[in-house]
Structure formats: structure tokens, C-alpha cells
Design a protein around this motif. Structure first.
Motif, PDB file in Angstrom:
ATOM      1  N   LEU A 126       0.849  -1.180   0.000  1.00  0.00           N
ATOM      2  CA  LEU A 126       0.000   0.000   0.000  1.00  0.00           C
ATOM      3  C   LEU A 126       0.889   1.236   0.000  1.00  0.00           C
ATOM      4  O   LEU A 126       1.775   1.362   0.855  1.00  0.00           O
ATOM      5  CB  LEU A 126      -0.916   0.007   1.215  1.00  0.00           C
ATOM      6  N   VAL A 127       0.657   2.121  -0.937  1.00  0.00           N
ATOM      7  CA  VAL A 127       1.482   3.310  -1.094  1.00  0.00           C
ATOM      8  C   VAL A 127       0.672   4.530  -0.679  1.00  0.00           C
ATOM      9  O   VAL A 127      -0.353   4.839  -1.296  1.00  0.00           O
ATOM     10  CB  VAL A 127       1.962   3.449  -2.548  1.00  0.00           C
ATOM     11  N   GLU A 128       1.141   5.202   0.353  1.00  0.00           N
ATOM     12  CA  GLU A 128       0.442   6.357   0.913  1.00  0.00           C
ATOM     13  C   GLU A 128       1.122   7.649   0.512  1.00  0.00           C
ATOM     14  O   GLU A 128       2.331   7.684   0.277  1.00  0.00           O
ATOM     15  CB  GLU A 128       0.439   6.275   2.445  1.00  0.00           C
ATOM     16  N   SER A 129       0.345   8.716   0.506  1.00  0.00           N
ATOM     17  CA  SER A 129       0.903  10.045   0.297  1.00  0.00           C
ATOM     18  C   SER A 129      -0.036  11.074   0.912  1.00  0.00           C
ATOM     19  O   SER A 129      -1.196  10.776   1.224  1.00  0.00           O
ATOM     20  CB  SER A 129       1.091  10.335  -1.190  1.00  0.00           C
ATOM     21  N   GLY A 130       0.492  12.292   1.104  1.00  0.00           N
ATOM     22  CA  GLY A 130      -0.354  13.395   1.528  1.00  0.00           C
ATOM     23  C   GLY A 130      -0.147  13.893   2.940  1.00  0.00           C
ATOM     24  O   GLY A 130      -0.758  14.867   3.339  1.00  0.00           O
ATOM     25  N   GLY A 131       0.689  13.238   3.722  1.00  0.00           N
ATOM     26  CA  GLY A 131       0.918  13.719   5.075  1.00  0.00           C
ATOM     27  C   GLY A 131       1.745  14.991   5.081  1.00  0.00           C
ATOM     28  O   GLY A 131       2.232  15.447   4.047  1.00  0.00           O
ATOM     29  N   GLY A 132       1.895  15.583   6.255  1.00  0.00           N
ATOM     30  CA  GLY A 132       2.700  16.783   6.373  1.00  0.00           C
ATOM     31  C   GLY A 132       2.347  17.603   7.585  1.00  0.00           C
ATOM     32  O   GLY A 132       1.645  17.136   8.486  1.00  0.00           O
ATOM     33  N   GLY A 148      -6.862  24.010  12.430  1.00  0.00           N
ATOM     34  CA  GLY A 148      -7.944  24.524  11.610  1.00  0.00           C
ATOM     35  C   GLY A 148      -7.773  24.262  10.134  1.00  0.00           C
ATOM     36  O   GLY A 148      -8.695  24.485   9.344  1.00  0.00           O
ATOM     37  N   GLY A 149      -6.608  23.779   9.752  1.00  0.00           N
ATOM     38  CA  GLY A 149      -6.323  23.519   8.356  1.00  0.00           C
ATOM     39  C   GLY A 149      -6.868  22.196   7.874  1.00  0.00           C
ATOM     40  O   GLY A 149      -7.506  21.446   8.620  1.00  0.00           O
ATOM     41  N   SER A 150      -6.592  21.924   6.606  1.00  0.00           N
ATOM     42  CA  SER A 150      -7.077  20.703   5.966  1.00  0.00           C
ATOM     43  C   SER A 150      -5.928  19.962   5.303  1.00  0.00           C
ATOM     44  O   SER A 150      -4.917  20.555   4.929  1.00  0.00           O
ATOM     45  CB  SER A 150      -8.126  21.048   4.907  1.00  0.00           C
ATOM     46  N   LEU A 151      -6.148  18.675   5.145  1.00  0.00           N
ATOM     47  CA  LEU A 151      -5.152  17.811   4.516  1.00  0.00           C
ATOM     48  C   LEU A 151      -5.886  16.605   3.947  1.00  0.00           C
ATOM     49  O   LEU A 151      -6.872  16.152   4.544  1.00  0.00           O
ATOM     50  CB  LEU A 151      -4.139  17.355   5.561  1.00  0.00           C
ATOM     51  N   THR A 152      -5.413  16.111   2.809  1.00  0.00           N
ATOM     52  CA  THR A 152      -6.001  14.904   2.233  1.00  0.00           C
ATOM     53  C   THR A 152      -4.924  13.846   2.061  1.00  0.00           C
ATOM     54  O   THR A 152      -3.883  14.103   1.456  1.00  0.00           O
ATOM     55  CB  THR A 152      -6.662  15.194   0.884  1.00  0.00           C
ATOM     56  N   LEU A 153      -5.180  12.684   2.607  1.00  0.00           N
ATOM     57  CA  LEU A 153      -4.303  11.535   2.444  1.00  0.00           C
ATOM     58  C   LEU A 153      -4.840  10.644   1.338  1.00  0.00           C
ATOM     59  O   LEU A 153      -6.057  10.557   1.143  1.00  0.00           O
ATOM     60  CB  LEU A 153      -4.218  10.733   3.739  1.00  0.00           C
ATOM     61  N   SER A 154      -3.932   9.985   0.635  1.00  0.00           N
ATOM     62  CA  SER A 154      -4.354   9.013  -0.374  1.00  0.00           C
ATOM     63  C   SER A 154      -3.517   7.746  -0.242  1.00  0.00           C
ATOM     64  O   SER A 154      -2.394   7.777   0.267  1.00  0.00           O
ATOM     65  CB  SER A 154      -4.249   9.590  -1.778  1.00  0.00           C
ATOM     66  N   CYS A 155      -4.077   6.659  -0.712  1.00  0.00           N
ATOM     67  CA  CYS A 155      -3.410   5.363  -0.597  1.00  0.00           C
ATOM     68  C   CYS A 155      -3.908   4.461  -1.703  1.00  0.00           C
ATOM     69  O   CYS A 155      -5.126   4.343  -1.932  1.00  0.00           O
ATOM     70  CB  CYS A 155      -3.713   4.754   0.760  1.00  0.00           C
ATOM     71  N   GLY A 156      -2.980   3.807  -2.375  1.00  0.00           N
ATOM     72  CA  GLY A 156      -3.365   2.864  -3.411  1.00  0.00           C
ATOM     73  C   GLY A 156      -2.517   1.617  -3.338  1.00  0.00           C
ATOM     74  O   GLY A 156      -1.359   1.670  -2.908  1.00  0.00           O
ATOM     75  N   PRO A 157      -3.053   0.483  -3.768  1.00  0.00           N
ATOM     76  CA  PRO A 157      -2.278  -0.748  -3.764  1.00  0.00           C
ATOM     77  C   PRO A 157      -1.294  -0.782  -4.932  1.00  0.00           C
ATOM     78  O   PRO A 157      -1.488  -0.133  -5.954  1.00  0.00           O
ATOM     79  CB  PRO A 157      -3.337  -1.837  -3.909  1.00  0.00           C
ATOM     80  N   SER A 158      -0.249  -1.568  -4.768  1.00  0.00           N
ATOM     81  CA  SER A 158       0.802  -1.659  -5.773  1.00  0.00           C
ATOM     82  C   SER A 158       0.372  -2.488  -6.982  1.00  0.00           C
ATOM     83  O   SER A 158       1.052  -2.493  -8.015  1.00  0.00           O
ATOM     84  CB  SER A 158       2.059  -2.264  -5.155  1.00  0.00           C
ATOM     85  N   GLU A 159      -0.736  -3.209  -6.859  1.00  0.00           N
ATOM     86  CA  GLU A 159      -1.266  -3.974  -7.980  1.00  0.00           C
ATOM     87  C   GLU A 159      -2.787  -3.912  -7.936  1.00  0.00           C
ATOM     88  O   GLU A 159      -3.373  -3.542  -6.918  1.00  0.00           O
ATOM     89  CB  GLU A 159      -0.792  -5.430  -7.908  1.00  0.00           C
ATOM     90  N   GLY A 203     -11.534   2.651  -8.521  1.00  0.00           N
ATOM     91  CA  GLY A 203     -10.700   1.482  -8.307  1.00  0.00           C
ATOM     92  C   GLY A 203     -10.480   1.240  -6.839  1.00  0.00           C
ATOM     93  O   GLY A 203     -11.429   1.152  -6.067  1.00  0.00           O
ATOM     94  N   ASN A 204      -9.242   1.179  -6.438  1.00  0.00           N
ATOM     95  CA  ASN A 204      -8.926   0.832  -5.056  1.00  0.00           C
ATOM     96  C   ASN A 204      -8.076   1.882  -4.360  1.00  0.00           C
ATOM     97  O   ASN A 204      -7.439   1.586  -3.365  1.00  0.00           O
ATOM     98  CB  ASN A 204      -8.204  -0.513  -5.021  1.00  0.00           C
TER      99      ASN A 204
END
Length: 114
Positions: A4-10, A15-26, A74-75
Motif C-alpha cells: 500500500l502506497v500512501e501520500s499526503g501527510g505533512g 484549523g487547516g485541511s489535509l487529504t491523504l491518499s493510498c493505493g495498492p501496488s497492484e 478502483g482501489n
């Protein structure tokens, strides 16, 4: 093995916003659950939100109305986080339950601080 490959942290201000995303390698079909957990320093890893393959969702009470989990056709799974508070600071882990076993992402740090 699926990864599982994640991105979007920081770092984000309160009060702010953030969006995380994650997708499988296959490509995965017929997954049971996708979701997000988080682990703050010194604490156990806790559920944040889940989504099933019918797009039914479940949230921990503390994030209801603040976080939104969704997925694309998708996933890839997303976690939209708004009105972030310092207590939302944690490592966020993507989660997949597929073929009767859990899979975890490597974790992405979310820090809410001014």
C-alpha cells in the motif's frame, strides 16, 4: 505481496485541511475493506475510518463530521481531513483487508501545529 502506497501527510496549522491518499501496488478485485488507522506517540494504533466495496463507511466518533473517507472507481482510498486539531497529530496508516488478511501501509506523518 501487495503493498500500500500512501501520500499526503505533512505539517498543517490548527484549523487547516489535509487529504491523504493510498493505493495498492497492484490491481485488486473484491477487496473487503479499505481504511485508515492512526497512532499517536505512546499510544496504540486506532481506527479512524473504513469503507467497503459498496462504499459504506464507518468512522470513529471523534472524527465524524470532520474527516471523510472515499475511494475512486478502483482501489485508491482517500481521507479528507478538515478543521484539524493538535490532537489529530499521529502517523496515519492505510489499511486493506483482502483475501482474509490485513495489509498495512508504511504510515504517513500528520502534524498539526502552529
Amino acid at each position: 505481496q501487495v503493498q500500500l502506497v500512501e501520500s499526503g501527510g505533512g505539517l498543517v496549522q490548527p484549523g487547516g485541511s489535509l487529504t491523504l491518499s493510498c493505493g495498492p501496488s497492484e490491481n485488486i478485485v473484491d477487496f473487503s475493506l479499505l481504511g485508515w488507522f492512526r497512532q499517536a506517540p505512546g499510544l496504540q494504533r486506532d481506527l479512524v475510518a473504513l469503507i467497503d466495496n459498496s462504499n459504506n463507511t464507518k468512522y470513529v466518533d471523534s472524527v465524524k463530521g470532520q474527516f471523510t473517507i472515499s475511494r475512486d472507481g478502483g482501489n485508491t482510498v482517500y481521507l479528507q481531513m478538515s478543521s484539524l486539531k493538535p490532537e489529530d497529530t499521529a502517523v496515519y496508516y492505510c489499511y486493506l483487508f483482502w483475501q482474509q488478511r490485513p495489509y498495512w501501509g508504511q504510515g504517513t506523518q500528520v502534524t498539526v501545529s502552529s
